[in-house]
Scaffold this motif. Sequence first.
Motif, PDB file in Angstrom:
ATOM      1  N   SER A  87       0.826  -1.211   0.000  1.00  0.00           N
ATOM      2  CA  SER A  87       0.000   0.000   0.000  1.00  0.00           C
ATOM      3  C   SER A  87       0.859   1.259   0.000  1.00  0.00           C
ATOM      4  O   SER A  87       0.550   2.236  -0.675  1.00  0.00           O
ATOM      5  N   GLN A  88       1.941   1.238   0.767  1.00  0.00           N
ATOM      6  CA  GLN A  88       2.799   2.411   0.900  1.00  0.00           C
ATOM      7  C   GLN A  88       3.776   2.580  -0.257  1.00  0.00           C
ATOM      8  O   GLN A  88       4.205   3.690  -0.544  1.00  0.00           O
ATOM      9  N   SER A  89       4.115   1.494  -0.934  1.00  0.00           N
ATOM     10  CA  SER A  89       5.150   1.556  -1.967  1.00  0.00           C
ATOM     11  C   SER A  89       4.661   2.092  -3.309  1.00  0.00           C
ATOM     12  O   SER A  89       5.452   2.587  -4.103  1.00  0.00           O
ATOM     13  N   GLY A  90       3.380   1.958  -3.559  1.00  0.00           N
ATOM     14  CA  GLY A  90       2.850   2.399  -4.844  1.00  0.00           C
ATOM     15  C   GLY A  90       2.937   1.341  -5.927  1.00  0.00           C
ATOM     16  O   GLY A  90       2.479   1.554  -7.038  1.00  0.00           O
ATOM     17  N   ILE A  91       3.527   0.184  -5.629  1.00  0.00           N
ATOM     18  CA  ILE A  91       3.579  -0.924  -6.589  1.00  0.00           C
ATOM     19  C   ILE A  91       2.431  -1.884  -6.257  1.00  0.00           C
ATOM     20  O   ILE A  91       2.169  -2.170  -5.086  1.00  0.00           O
ATOM     21  N   SER A  92       1.740  -2.324  -7.288  1.00  0.00           N
ATOM     22  CA  SER A  92       0.630  -3.239  -7.043  1.00  0.00           C
ATOM     23  C   SER A  92       1.154  -4.650  -6.814  1.00  0.00           C
ATOM     24  O   SER A  92       2.265  -5.001  -7.232  1.00  0.00           O
ATOM     25  N   ILE A  93       0.325  -5.450  -6.191  1.00  0.00           N
ATOM     26  CA  ILE A  93       0.677  -6.848  -5.958  1.00  0.00           C
ATOM     27  C   ILE A  93       0.844  -7.568  -7.292  1.00  0.00           C
ATOM     28  O   ILE A  93       1.795  -8.332  -7.481  1.00  0.00           O
ATOM     29  N   ALA A  94      -0.043  -7.284  -8.232  1.00  0.00           N
ATOM     30  CA  ALA A  94       0.034  -7.928  -9.555  1.00  0.00           C
ATOM     31  C   ALA A  94       1.324  -7.536 -10.270  1.00  0.00           C
ATOM     32  O   ALA A  94       1.984  -8.384 -10.887  1.00  0.00           O
TER      33      ALA A  94
END
Length: 64
Positions: free
Chosen positions: A13-20
């Motif tokens: 959530s904090q990193s801005g990268i999605s799980i996908a």
Amino acid sequence: MIKSIKQVRDDFSQSGISIAEWARINNFSPDLVYRILKNNKVPLRGESHRIAVKLGIKEQKYMD
């Protein structure tokens, strides 16, 4: 340091990268990564285990 599943989800959530996106970058099935992060059990073997190690929710065990 081993992280909890909640910590890993918070990191995403904090990193801005999605799980996908993370899954694709690391050559994992996004669906499998989502299933691991929704479940409260840490995987024991196979690709699920490799994902858990990469996410930091499980320690890599080496066999001698």
